[in-house]
Design a protein around this motif. Structure first.
Motif, PDB file in Angstrom:
ATOM      1  N   ARG A   1      17.285  56.882  51.453  1.00  0.00           N
ATOM      2  CA  ARG A   1      16.819  56.238  52.681  1.00  0.00           C
ATOM      3  C   ARG A   1      15.583  55.403  52.326  1.00  0.00           C
ATOM      4  O   ARG A   1      14.933  55.653  51.310  1.00  0.00           O
ATOM      5  N   ALA A   2      15.279  54.441  53.165  1.00  0.00           N
ATOM      6  CA  ALA A   2      14.153  53.535  52.913  1.00  0.00           C
ATOM      7  C   ALA A   2      12.862  54.320  52.679  1.00  0.00           C
ATOM      8  O   ALA A   2      12.552  55.267  53.407  1.00  0.00           O
ATOM      9  N   GLY A   3      12.144  53.922  51.636  1.00  0.00           N
ATOM     10  CA  GLY A   3      10.844  54.512  51.363  1.00  0.00           C
ATOM     11  C   GLY A   3      10.849  55.837  50.636  1.00  0.00           C
ATOM     12  O   GLY A   3       9.800  56.472  50.524  1.00  0.00           O
ATOM     13  N   HIS A   4      12.001  56.272  50.113  1.00  0.00           N
ATOM     14  CA  HIS A   4      12.056  57.597  49.489  1.00  0.00           C
ATOM     15  C   HIS A   4      12.522  57.575  48.034  1.00  0.00           C
ATOM     16  O   HIS A   4      12.979  58.593  47.522  1.00  0.00           O
ATOM     17  N   VAL A   5      12.373  56.436  47.389  1.00  0.00           N
ATOM     18  CA  VAL A   5      12.794  56.343  45.987  1.00  0.00           C
ATOM     19  C   VAL A   5      11.963  57.270  45.102  1.00  0.00           C
ATOM     20  O   VAL A   5      12.506  58.067  44.337  1.00  0.00           O
ATOM     21  N   TRP A   6      10.645  57.184  45.205  1.00  0.00           N
ATOM     22  CA  TRP A   6       9.784  57.944  44.297  1.00  0.00           C
ATOM     23  C   TRP A   6       9.869  59.442  44.557  1.00  0.00           C
ATOM     24  O   TRP A   6       9.902  60.231  43.596  1.00  0.00           O
ATOM     25  N   SER A   7       9.916  59.843  45.803  1.00  0.00           N
ATOM     26  CA  SER A   7       9.999  61.276  46.080  1.00  0.00           C
ATOM     27  C   SER A   7      11.334  61.844  45.600  1.00  0.00           C
ATOM     28  O   SER A   7      11.387  62.958  45.071  1.00  0.00           O
ATOM     29  N   THR A   8      12.397  61.067  45.749  1.00  0.00           N
ATOM     30  CA  THR A   8      13.708  61.526  45.282  1.00  0.00           C
ATOM     31  C   THR A   8      13.748  61.584  43.756  1.00  0.00           C
ATOM     32  O   THR A   8      14.231  62.563  43.180  1.00  0.00           O
ATOM     33  N   ALA A   9      13.235  60.558  43.096  1.00  0.00           N
ATOM     34  CA  ALA A   9      13.207  60.554  41.626  1.00  0.00           C
ATOM     35  C   ALA A   9      12.385  61.733  41.103  1.00  0.00           C
ATOM     36  O   ALA A   9      12.782  62.405  40.144  1.00  0.00           O
ATOM     37  N   ALA A  10      11.249  62.004  41.746  1.00  0.00           N
ATOM     38  CA  ALA A  10      10.411  63.138  41.338  1.00  0.00           C
ATOM     39  C   ALA A  10      11.132  64.461  41.574  1.00  0.00           C
ATOM     40  O   ALA A  10      11.045  65.378  40.750  1.00  0.00           O
ATOM     41  N   ALA A  11      11.855  64.560  42.684  1.00  0.00           N
ATOM     42  CA  ALA A  11      12.592  65.790  42.980  1.00  0.00           C
ATOM     43  C   ALA A  11      13.688  66.029  41.942  1.00  0.00           C
ATOM     44  O   ALA A  11      13.880  67.158  41.485  1.00  0.00           O
ATOM     45  N   VAL A  12      14.400  64.974  41.545  1.00  0.00           N
ATOM     46  CA  VAL A  12      15.449  65.118  40.529  1.00  0.00           C
ATOM     47  C   VAL A  12      14.819  65.552  39.204  1.00  0.00           C
ATOM     48  O   VAL A  12      15.321  66.468  38.540  1.00  0.00           O
ATOM     49  N   LYS A  13      13.723  64.925  38.857  1.00  0.00           N
ATOM     50  CA  LYS A  13      13.029  65.298  37.608  1.00  0.00           C
ATOM     51  C   LYS A  13      12.548  66.746  37.679  1.00  0.00           C
ATOM     52  O   LYS A  13      12.690  67.509  36.720  1.00  0.00           O
ATOM     53  N   GLY A  14      11.978  67.140  38.817  1.00  0.00           N
ATOM     54  CA  GLY A  14      11.501  68.510  38.981  1.00  0.00           C
ATOM     55  C   GLY A  14      12.621  69.528  38.931  1.00  0.00           C
ATOM     56  O   GLY A  14      12.492  70.566  38.269  1.00  0.00           O
ATOM     57  N   LEU A  15      13.717  69.243  39.614  1.00  0.00           N
ATOM     58  CA  LEU A  15      14.870  70.153  39.578  1.00  0.00           C
ATOM     59  C   LEU A  15      15.417  70.270  38.156  1.00  0.00           C
ATOM     60  O   LEU A  15      15.777  71.361  37.710  1.00  0.00           O
ATOM     61  N   SER A  16      15.487  69.149  37.464  1.00  0.00           N
ATOM     62  CA  SER A  16      15.982  69.158  36.083  1.00  0.00           C
ATOM     63  C   SER A  16      15.099  70.014  35.196  1.00  0.00           C
ATOM     64  O   SER A  16      15.592  70.795  34.379  1.00  0.00           O
ATOM     65  N   ALA A  17      13.783  69.883  35.360  1.00  0.00           N
ATOM     66  CA  ALA A  17      12.853  70.683  34.561  1.00  0.00           C
ATOM     67  C   ALA A  17      12.958  72.153  34.931  1.00  0.00           C
ATOM     68  O   ALA A  17      12.972  73.027  34.056  1.00  0.00           O
TER      69      ALA A  17
END
Length: 166
Positions: free
Chosen positions: A67-83
Motif C-alpha cells: 500500500r502507498a507509503g509502506h515500502v520501507w516498513s515492509t522491506a524491514a519486516a521481510v528482512k527482520g522475519l528472514s533474520a
C-alpha cells in the motif's frame, strides 16, 4: 523445450524443479508470514524460483507491492522475519514498490521478462495493476498475454505449501 542432442538437460531441469519444490517447502513459514504482513498487496516469486528452476545455492527472490507509503516498513519486516527465522542469506525482497509507483525502470528486456515470469502467492489484482502500469512489456514481448491470467496461478500456495506445476 531443449536443443537437439541435449537430452541431459531434461534430467537437470527435473533436478532443479525438485530442488525448487523442496526449497519452497523449507521456507513455507516465512512465506506465510510475509504474505500476512499488513499493507502488502502482492507477494510474488521472482527469478529462477518463480520458474521452479533453482540452482544449488539459489535464493528466494520476492517481488512485493505494498500500500502507498509502506515500502520501507515492509522491506524491514521481510528482512527482520528472514533474520528471525535464520533465512536472511537466502531470502531477498528483490523488488518492493508501492501501489502508487508501479511503473518500473529501466524499461528493458530484463525488467519485462521479470514481470512476465512473476508467480503470485497473494494479490492477483495487484499483479494486474502492475501489468497495466508497464505496457512496455507488450511492446518488447508482443506475443505475451495481455493479462497475467496464466501468471496469476500461484506456483506455490503459502497456505497449503502445495507447489503447482507451471
Amino acid at each position: 523445450f531443449f536443443p537437439a542432442g541435449r537430452n541431459e538437460l531434461i534430467d537437470e531441469r527435473r533436478r532443479r524443479e525438485a530442488r525448487s519444490r523442496a526449497f519452497l517447502d523449507r521456507h513455507a513459514l516465512l512465506l506465510r508470514l510475509v504474505c500476512c504482513l499488513p499493507f502488502v498487496r502482492l507477494v510474488a516469486l521472482s527469478g529462477r524460483i518463480a520458474r521452479l528452476n533453482l540452482e544449488a545455492g539459489g535464493d528466494l527472490d520476492l517481488f512485493i507491492v505494498t500500500r502507498a507509503g509502506h515500502v520501507w516498513s515492509t522491506a524491514a519486516a521481510v528482512k527482520g522475519l528472514s533474520a528471525l527465522l535464520s533465512r536472511r542469506c537466502m531470502v531477498r525482497a528483490k523488488v518492493v514498490v508501492d501501489e502508487n509507483h508501479l511503473e518500473l525502470e529501466p524499461r528493458d528486456l530484463d525488467t519485462a521478462a521479470r514481470l512476465l515470469h512473476l508467480r503470485p502467492l497473494i494479490g492477483g489484482s495487484a499483479l494486474q495493476d502492475l501489468w497495466d502500469a508497464n505496457l512496455f512489456v507488450a511492446e518488447l514481448f508482443p506475443n505475451a498475454p495481455e493479462e497475467p491470467a496464466e501468471s496469476a496461478e500461484p506456483a506455490w500456495s503459502p497456505l497449503t505449501s502445495t507447489v503447482r506445476t507451471l
